[in-house]
Write a protein that holds these residues in place. Structure first.
Motif, PDB file in Angstrom:
ATOM      1  N   LEU A 172     -13.841  -4.196   7.793  1.00  0.00           N
ATOM      2  CA  LEU A 172     -12.691  -4.873   8.398  1.00  0.00           C
ATOM      3  C   LEU A 172     -11.831  -5.541   7.331  1.00  0.00           C
ATOM      4  CD1 LEU A 172     -14.288  -6.512  11.564  1.00  0.00           C
ATOM      5  CD2 LEU A 172     -12.650  -4.620  11.514  1.00  0.00           C
ATOM      6  N   GLY A 173     -12.493  -6.183   6.361  1.00  0.00           N
ATOM      7  CA  GLY A 173     -11.742  -6.796   5.269  1.00  0.00           C
ATOM      8  C   GLY A 173     -10.966  -5.765   4.482  1.00  0.00           C
ATOM      9  N   ALA A 174     -11.595  -4.627   4.195  1.00  0.00           N
ATOM     10  CA  ALA A 174     -10.912  -3.561   3.464  1.00  0.00           C
ATOM     11  C   ALA A 174      -9.721  -3.045   4.257  1.00  0.00           C
ATOM     12  CB  ALA A 174     -11.890  -2.425   3.172  1.00  0.00           C
ATOM     13  N   ALA A 175      -9.896  -2.888   5.569  1.00  0.00           N
ATOM     14  CA  ALA A 175      -8.803  -2.398   6.410  1.00  0.00           C
ATOM     15  C   ALA A 175      -7.634  -3.376   6.423  1.00  0.00           C
ATOM     16  CB  ALA A 175      -9.310  -2.163   7.833  1.00  0.00           C
ATOM     17  N   LEU A 176      -7.941  -4.657   6.519  1.00  0.00           N
ATOM     18  CA  LEU A 176      -6.877  -5.662   6.534  1.00  0.00           C
ATOM     19  C   LEU A 176      -6.088  -5.660   5.227  1.00  0.00           C
ATOM     20  CD1 LEU A 176      -8.883  -8.523   8.266  1.00  0.00           C
ATOM     21  CD2 LEU A 176      -6.766  -7.516   9.160  1.00  0.00           C
ATOM     22  N   PHE A 177      -6.782  -5.574   4.107  1.00  0.00           N
ATOM     23  CA  PHE A 177      -6.072  -5.616   2.828  1.00  0.00           C
ATOM     24  C   PHE A 177      -5.405  -4.285   2.494  1.00  0.00           C
ATOM     25  CE2 PHE A 177      -8.507  -9.483   2.525  1.00  0.00           C
ATOM     26  CZ  PHE A 177      -7.537 -10.348   2.042  1.00  0.00           C
ATOM     27  N   ALA A 178      -5.934  -3.186   3.003  1.00  0.00           N
ATOM     28  CA  ALA A 178      -5.231  -1.912   2.860  1.00  0.00           C
ATOM     29  C   ALA A 178      -3.919  -1.946   3.616  1.00  0.00           C
ATOM     30  CB  ALA A 178      -6.111  -0.769   3.378  1.00  0.00           C
ATOM     31  N   GLN A 179      -3.934  -2.576   4.764  1.00  0.00           N
ATOM     32  CA  GLN A 179      -2.710  -2.716   5.557  1.00  0.00           C
ATOM     33  C   GLN A 179      -1.721  -3.645   4.860  1.00  0.00           C
ATOM     34  OE1 GLN A 179      -2.704  -4.601   9.670  1.00  0.00           O
ATOM     35  NE2 GLN A 179      -2.698  -2.425  10.216  1.00  0.00           N
ATOM     36  N   ILE A 180      -2.210  -4.748   4.312  1.00  0.00           N
ATOM     37  CA  ILE A 180      -1.351  -5.670   3.576  1.00  0.00           C
ATOM     38  C   ILE A 180      -0.701  -4.959   2.385  1.00  0.00           C
ATOM     39  CG2 ILE A 180      -1.371  -7.726   2.085  1.00  0.00           C
ATOM     40  CD1 ILE A 180      -3.478  -8.899   4.025  1.00  0.00           C
ATOM     41  N   ALA A 181      -1.447  -4.026   1.751  1.00  0.00           N
ATOM     42  CA  ALA A 181      -0.912  -3.277   0.609  1.00  0.00           C
ATOM     43  C   ALA A 181       0.117  -2.226   1.017  1.00  0.00           C
ATOM     44  CB  ALA A 181      -2.055  -2.592  -0.139  1.00  0.00           C
ATOM     45  N   GLY A 182       0.301  -2.041   2.328  1.00  0.00           N
ATOM     46  CA  GLY A 182       1.309  -1.094   2.808  1.00  0.00           C
ATOM     47  C   GLY A 182       0.743   0.213   3.312  1.00  0.00           C
ATOM     48  N   GLY A 183      -0.587   0.311   3.368  1.00  0.00           N
ATOM     49  CA  GLY A 183      -1.206   1.544   3.832  1.00  0.00           C
ATOM     50  C   GLY A 183      -1.151   1.691   5.341  1.00  0.00           C
ATOM     51  N   SER A 184      -1.145   2.938   5.790  1.00  0.00           N
ATOM     52  CA  SER A 184      -1.282   3.261   7.212  1.00  0.00           C
ATOM     53  C   SER A 184      -2.770   3.495   7.448  1.00  0.00           C
ATOM     54  CB  SER A 184      -0.474   4.514   7.561  1.00  0.00           C
ATOM     55  OG  SER A 184      -0.706   4.909   8.886  1.00  0.00           O
TER      56      SER A 184
END
Length: 337
Positions: A172-184
């Motif tokens: 979940l943490g990885a998903a949140l920060f991937a999203q913050i980085a602009g990832g889909s």
């Protein structure tokens, strides 16, 4: 001081121990909140490969400064977050400014006694200001930093398609920060309840339940391209090996999780896609700072991640109970007055 000790697998006891003495270079911290990690469950179950019992567990820690040495930059009463990774400062990794993968690293609560106790001494260099975060929020910074580090290792950028395999706390943490980085972001897990929770926490992420998902479903989701970056947070050999097939040509696979096993892959497949397979270990001060600023900016639903709570004195009863509540448990936080 009250301490919770894992005497042997399956046995937690309350002990009255002496407070640690302050030595040069160290700071005495009054522990105020402790996050419970998968590592703690593994230690309790007896499945951790690098641990000697008895052990005071606990490495996701926040607290307040109780005592300092002369000349310290910290003051009594300062609220702090503990970086539990204690590097040697001399090895090749430390010389390359990668203390997170120090060749002689010691981790609080694993290689040495941790924070399931009232007081602990920590090198001053491993303490970061908690600012306005509550103690419970501050105790969750470390586990989020693991995911943030994995995202940084994967060099995720705006527009990247990202698949996170494993919807536990680290995933979940990885998903949140991937999203913050602009990832889909898409998330894959075997547990439908975890995927439902992940979709509510990581807004806009697409969830896939493995039992009802085919490779064709995932391929269709990416218009046949697969994912620029795949982040594995399962800690499962089969899942880690299977995750490679979701990597796009020219893409990257990041193994945040670790297993005591050999991971194998098909070399022609690997070469045809010219993919990168990247290890991601622990976290650094940069990652801690990223998490702290993201929480302060309202980018992380930090309070929703804290699903379970207990007081330290009740932990010998509560921790075994939480083992049976994995569908609903994201992060348990133990509090001390």
């Amino acid at each position: 001081m009250l301490s919770v000790v894992c005497v042997e697998p399956g046995k937690l006891t309350l002990e009255d121990r002496a407070e640690p003495a302050l030595i040069p270079g160290m700071v005495k911290v009054k522990v105020r909140s402790i996050g419970i990690c998968g590592t703690d469950f593994h230690i309790y179950e007896g499945s951790h490969p690098f641990l000697q019992y008895p052990r005071v567990m606990g490495h996701e820690l926040s607290g307040e400064v109780a005592e300092t040495n002369l000349g310290s930059a910290l003051s009594v009463g300062d609220r702090v977050i503990v970086n539990p990774y204690l590097p040697c400062g001399k090895c090749i990794a430390c010389r390359k400014e990668k203390p997170n993968c120090c060749t002689n690293i010691r981790v609080l609560g694993v290689h040495t006694d941790g924070g399931m106790t009232e007081f602990i001494t920590v090198p001053e260099s491993q303490l970061y200001p908690a600012g306005d975060l509550t103690f419970a929020q501050a105790a969750m910074v470390e586990f989020l930093s693991i995911g943030a580090h994995g995202v940084r290792r994967g060099e995720i950028k705006s527009g990247d398609r990202v698949l996170v395999v494993g919807a536990g706390p680290i995933g979940l943490g990885a998903a949140l920060f991937a999203q913050i980085a602009g990832g889909s972001v898409a998330i894959l897990d075997v547990n439908a309840a975890r995927i439902s929770g992940a979709e509510s926490l990581v807004k806009g992420a697409k969830g896939f339940v493995l039992s009802s998902t085919t490779d064709a479903d995932i391929e269709q989701h990416t218009n046949g391209d697969m994912f620029d970056v795949v982040l594995d947070a399962t800690g499962n050999k089969r899942a880690m090996e299977a995750s490679l097939k979701y990597v796009a040509h020219g893409g990257s696979s990041v193994f945040i999780s670790v297993v005591k096993d050999q991971i194998t892959f098909d070399d022609p497949f690997f070469h045809a896609r010219e993919m990168r397979i990247i290890g991601s270990r622990n976290a650094t001060k940069q990652d801690f700072n990223t998490v702290i600023s993201s929480i302060k900016d309202g980018k992380i639903p930090i309070d929703l991640l804290n699903t379970h709570t207990a007081e330290l004195k009740d932990l010998p009863t509560k921790l075994p109970q939480w083992l049976g509540e994995q569908d609903s448990l994201i992060k348990a936080v133990v509090t001390l007055a």
